[in-house]
Write an enzyme that holds these catalytic residues in place. Sequence first.
Site, short mmCIF file in Angstrom:
data_model
loop_
_atom_site.label_atom_id
_atom_site.label_comp_id
_atom_site.label_asym_id
_atom_site.label_seq_id
_atom_site.Cartn_x
_atom_site.Cartn_y
_atom_site.Cartn_z
N CYS A 143 0.83 -1.21 0.00
CA CYS A 143 0.00 0.00 0.00
C CYS A 143 0.86 1.25 0.00
O CYS A 143 1.37 1.67 1.04
CB CYS A 143 -0.91 0.00 1.23
N CYS A 146 -0.52 4.15 2.08
CA CYS A 146 -0.30 4.02 3.53
C CYS A 146 1.16 4.31 3.89
O CYS A 146 1.44 4.96 4.89
CB CYS A 146 -0.62 2.62 4.03
N ASP A 147 2.10 3.80 3.10
CA ASP A 147 3.50 3.75 3.55
C ASP A 147 4.47 4.67 2.83
O ASP A 147 5.61 4.81 3.27
CB ASP A 147 4.00 2.29 3.43
#
Length: 321
Positions: A143, A146-147
């Site tokens: 992701c 997200c990261d």
Amino acid sequence: MSDINIPENTYDAIIVGGGPGGLTAGLYAARADMKVLLLEGNAQASQITMTDMIENYPGVSEISGFELNKTFKKQAVSFGLEIRPEQVDRINRKKSGDVEGWEVITDSDTYRTLSVIVSTGASWSSLGVPGEQEFVGRGISYCATCDAPFYRDREVAVIGGGDTAIQEALYLTKFASKVTVIHRRDRLRAAAILQQRAFANEKITFAWDSTVEKILGEDGVTGVKIKNVKEPGRHEEISVDGVFIFVGLVPNTDFIKEVVNLDNGGYIITDSDMKTSAGGVFACGDCISKSLRQVVTACGDGATAVHSALLHVDELKGQVY
Ligand code: NAP
């Protein structure tokens, strides 16, 4: 008035899944005045909520997946859709009073319904190479949304050549100093517009005809070992701090595999009315067998599934127009 006996606590439809297909089904079912419940399981981890930007949903020029799904939910709830955060474990055929219906068993309750609409989507595939599982959360990610911020001014690799890989590679360039896309062929699968953007982006380089042999690292990822599929014996190590893996999808259909027919990839087989092989069970969105998985096609499937479910429920109730 029909004199068919159906217990009051029986839903007309239970929708499994809270992505675009499920929420569109919820909107249509609520507007059709069906007694409907949507079970959304782990919706926070659904694909759409992890998509940083959507620009091909008609009428909305640019929006994050998270925001778009939130809008779908708000609209469906405004028409009375009931949503519960429960994970469905299985469904079984079960009579409800006089009629043949279904029992939906979740992690915390059991419900009766006359129809089920499955919209459980698909999850990211893993690559299955040494080091991958070991470094999840320590340099391996599925992701970018997200990261990516963890990789500011650092070098990363993206594995895959589809829409997701290229879209996420482009997103990563907002943070990382260099993004190497490692793809097993010499041409991308991604849509032309994404390809053009990636080729024009100075931070993105490509390792063509290459597969990952191993993720390298100690405490965290330090690189990837790749091999060239066209030149046997040619191996290379690329130093990176993060590896983002986008090599396709696995449908979330395990819980229903004994109930409906699936194709070889595990996707639910439906007809054009979204009917599955089990009477009263309909399916829509990324979990079904089809050629184009997009938000807009999931929404269309969701509307069709409700139309079919409504006809089925009316028939069970003896309401023929
Ligand atoms: P995908 O289209 O199935 O692409 C997967 C990519 O991973 C392909 O390039 C494939 O290579 C590669 N791959 C598969 N297995 C591999 C392995 N074991 N080792 C190395 N590479 C491997 O998956 P996706 O990109 O996640 O997209 C899924 C669906 O969502 C698609 O229908 C896509 O169109 C849709 N989507 C749309 C958008 C958008 O419209 N903006 C954004 C994201 C996703 P090959 O090309 O050689 O097969």
